[in-house]
Structure formats: C-alpha cells, structure tokens
Design a protein around this motif. Structure first.
Motif, PDB file in Angstrom:
ATOM      1  N   VAL A  60       0.808  -1.222   0.000  1.00 31.70           N
ATOM      2  CA  VAL A  60       0.000   0.000   0.000  1.00 31.70           C
ATOM      3  C   VAL A  60       0.844   1.277   0.000  1.00 31.70           C
ATOM      4  O   VAL A  60       0.324   2.344  -0.306  1.00 31.70           O
ATOM      5  CB  VAL A  60      -1.012   0.060   1.165  1.00 31.70           C
ATOM      6  CG1 VAL A  60      -1.909  -1.161   1.172  1.00 31.70           C
ATOM      7  CG2 VAL A  60      -0.353   0.260   2.492  1.00 31.70           C
ATOM      8  N   TYR A  62       3.254   2.591  -1.973  1.00 33.41           N
ATOM      9  CA  TYR A  62       3.316   3.365  -3.215  1.00 33.41           C
ATOM     10  C   TYR A  62       1.950   3.925  -3.612  1.00 33.41           C
ATOM     11  O   TYR A  62       1.832   5.128  -3.868  1.00 33.41           O
ATOM     12  CB  TYR A  62       3.922   2.553  -4.370  1.00 33.41           C
ATOM     13  CG  TYR A  62       3.875   3.327  -5.653  1.00 33.41           C
ATOM     14  CD1 TYR A  62       4.744   4.403  -5.866  1.00 33.41           C
ATOM     15  CD2 TYR A  62       2.929   3.033  -6.631  1.00 33.41           C
ATOM     16  CE1 TYR A  62       4.676   5.148  -7.035  1.00 33.41           C
ATOM     17  CE2 TYR A  62       2.859   3.777  -7.796  1.00 33.41           C
ATOM     18  CZ  TYR A  62       3.738   4.834  -7.996  1.00 33.41           C
ATOM     19  OH  TYR A  62       3.660   5.566  -9.144  1.00 33.41           O
ATOM     20  N   PRO A  63       0.894   3.095  -3.656  1.00 31.90           N
ATOM     21  CA  PRO A  63      -0.406   3.668  -4.043  1.00 31.90           C
ATOM     22  C   PRO A  63      -0.879   4.785  -3.109  1.00 31.90           C
ATOM     23  O   PRO A  63      -1.438   5.786  -3.566  1.00 31.90           O
ATOM     24  CB  PRO A  63      -1.366   2.481  -3.998  1.00 31.90           C
ATOM     25  CG  PRO A  63      -0.516   1.274  -4.091  1.00 31.90           C
ATOM     26  CD  PRO A  63       0.810   1.647  -3.490  1.00 31.90           C
ATOM     27  N   LYS A  64      -0.644   4.639  -1.814  1.00 34.01           N
ATOM     28  CA  LYS A  64      -1.082   5.688  -0.884  1.00 34.01           C
ATOM     29  C   LYS A  64      -0.202   6.926  -1.004  1.00 34.01           C
ATOM     30  O   LYS A  64      -0.682   8.046  -0.863  1.00 34.01           O
ATOM     31  CB  LYS A  64      -1.083   5.173   0.560  1.00 34.01           C
ATOM     32  CG  LYS A  64      -2.092   4.075   0.788  1.00 34.01           C
ATOM     33  CD  LYS A  64      -3.501   4.523   0.480  1.00 34.01           C
ATOM     34  CE  LYS A  64      -4.470   3.411   0.804  1.00 34.01           C
ATOM     35  NZ  LYS A  64      -5.853   3.793   0.664  1.00 34.01           N
ATOM     36  N   PHE A  66       1.209   7.845  -3.836  1.00 33.02           N
ATOM     37  CA  PHE A  66       0.716   8.415  -5.094  1.00 33.02           C
ATOM     38  C   PHE A  66      -0.590   9.166  -4.848  1.00 33.02           C
ATOM     39  O   PHE A  66      -0.768  10.285  -5.336  1.00 33.02           O
ATOM     40  CB  PHE A  66       0.516   7.286  -6.117  1.00 33.02           C
ATOM     41  CG  PHE A  66       0.070   7.763  -7.455  1.00 33.02           C
ATOM     42  CD1 PHE A  66       0.983   8.274  -8.368  1.00 33.02           C
ATOM     43  CD2 PHE A  66      -1.267   7.689  -7.818  1.00 33.02           C
ATOM     44  CE1 PHE A  66       0.568   8.712  -9.618  1.00 33.02           C
ATOM     45  CE2 PHE A  66      -1.688   8.126  -9.057  1.00 33.02           C
ATOM     46  CZ  PHE A  66      -0.771   8.639  -9.969  1.00 33.02           C
ATOM     47  N   LEU A  67      -1.486   8.559  -4.065  1.00 35.85           N
ATOM     48  CA  LEU A  67      -2.753   9.202  -3.749  1.00 35.85           C
ATOM     49  C   LEU A  67      -2.532  10.504  -2.993  1.00 35.85           C
ATOM     50  O   LEU A  67      -3.197  11.513  -3.255  1.00 35.85           O
ATOM     51  CB  LEU A  67      -3.639   8.258  -2.938  1.00 35.85           C
ATOM     52  CG  LEU A  67      -5.037   8.744  -2.588  1.00 35.85           C
ATOM     53  CD1 LEU A  67      -5.859   8.975  -3.853  1.00 35.85           C
ATOM     54  CD2 LEU A  67      -5.730   7.734  -1.680  1.00 35.85           C
ATOM     55  N   THR A 113       0.554   3.401   4.685  1.00 38.02           N
ATOM     56  CA  THR A 113       0.007   4.723   4.373  1.00 38.02           C
ATOM     57  C   THR A 113       0.717   5.810   5.158  1.00 38.02           C
ATOM     58  O   THR A 113       1.106   6.841   4.616  1.00 38.02           O
ATOM     59  CB  THR A 113      -1.505   4.763   4.660  1.00 38.02           C
ATOM     60  OG1 THR A 113      -2.144   3.744   3.897  1.00 38.02           O
ATOM     61  CG2 THR A 113      -2.097   6.112   4.305  1.00 38.02           C
TER      62      THR A 113
END
Length: 190
Positions: A60, A62-64, A66-67, A113
């Motif tokens: 999570v 990288y996606p968080k 990025f978000l 996150t």
C-alpha cells in the motif's frame, strides 16, 4: 545547513508536529506480536501473520503515496488513523486469533500509508533547500515519540494488562485525528 527556527515555523506547525503528534500511539510492534501469541497463534502462525502485515504495508505504500500526491495528504493520513483506530480497538476487544490476525494484517495498511503520506506531508512543509534536513528532523521526532510510546505501552502492559495498551493506542489515534483536523489545513496538497 540546519533548519533555522525562522525557516521551519510553517513546517513545524503544519508538517512535522501534526503528522508526528499521533505517533504517541504508535509503539513497538512487539506488543502486536505478543497479543497475537496471547490470542493463541503458534509461533509459525505469528510469523506468517507478521509477514502478512509487512506485505500489506509494502503493497500500500506506493499507491497511498501516489494518492497523497493527488489529493489532500491530510485526508490520506486521516484515513490511515481511522484504520489504526479500528485495528487497535479491535485488539482491545477481541481474543479471537482469526480476528487478531486480520486486524494485524489490516494494520499494515495504516503502516504503509503513514510511512508514505506522513513523510510527504512533512516534506511539503520544509523549505526546498532544507527538505532532506526536514525529513531527518521528522524521522528523529517519529523515533523519539515511538520510544516514549513504547515505554508507556510497556508500563501499561505490566500494570494494567494488554488491553490497556490497545485502548491507549486507540485513544491516541483519535487524538491524532483531532490534531490533523486542527493543525493541517484541508487544502494541504502537494
């Protein structure tokens, strides 16, 4: 060059302190491992559960991150603290090994996150020429508050029992949410 008081007032007010204040709830993962064992997990199962935690945290991050570059970092961190609250409240309320395992693995979502969005928030409030020093300052404060939280958690575990550790964590997750809402503007973006 060190961060001067004049350069870092915004950073301290909006970045480091607000993202770090909730760390008073974050103590050593050893307490989660001990709780997993106390719920009845074997050593092998505990290692697998901990590996699941690490895997989720890694997946999570990288996606968080990025978000948090696309929307309010504060909002991403608020969601992370909500996950932390649910996980720790769950640890305080259950002794079921399956539920404890699920909570521990879900806790990895908080960890991944917070690592990404917390550093990003702190970095965004440091002056560009002092960004690496700002991240160093942030990591120092995170480490110090984690040490303090671990000592408090150890005392709670010894004197009041394991449930008190997780109630303490859940309460400070709420304190962190309130601190973010008060100290970090909603429009705090990249």
């Amino acid at each position: 060059m060190l961060l001067s008081p004049a350069c870092c007032s915004s950073y301290l007010r909006h970045g480091c302190c607000s993202a770090d204040t909730p760390q008073l709830h974050y103590h050593n993962l050893a307490f989660l491992i001990l709780e997993t064992r106390a719920a009845g997990a074997s050593i092998e199962d505990t290692i697998l559960i901990y590996s699941g935690f690490d895997l989720v945290a890694a997946l999570v991050s990288y996606p968080k991150g990025f978000l948090s570059d696309r929307i309010s970092r504060r909002d991403v961190l608020l969601a992370a603290f909500a996950v932390f609250f649910v996980a720790y409240a769950g640890f305080a309320l259950t002794v079921n090994v399956v539920i404890v395992a699920v909570l521990f693995v879900c806790y990895g979502a908080y960890q991944g996150t917070f690592r990404a969005a917390g550093k990003a928030l702190a970095s965004s409030h440091a002056p560009r020429e002092l960004r690496a020093g700002g991240i160093g300052w942030y990591n120092s404060l995170v480490g110090l508050t984690q040490l303090i939280a671990s000592v408090i958690a150890g005392l709670l575990w010894d004197h009041l029992g394991h449930k008190a550790v997780f109630v303490y964590g859940a309460v400070f997750a709420v304190v962190g949410i309130v601190a973010l809402l008060i100290l970090v503007p909603a429009e705090c973006r990249n």
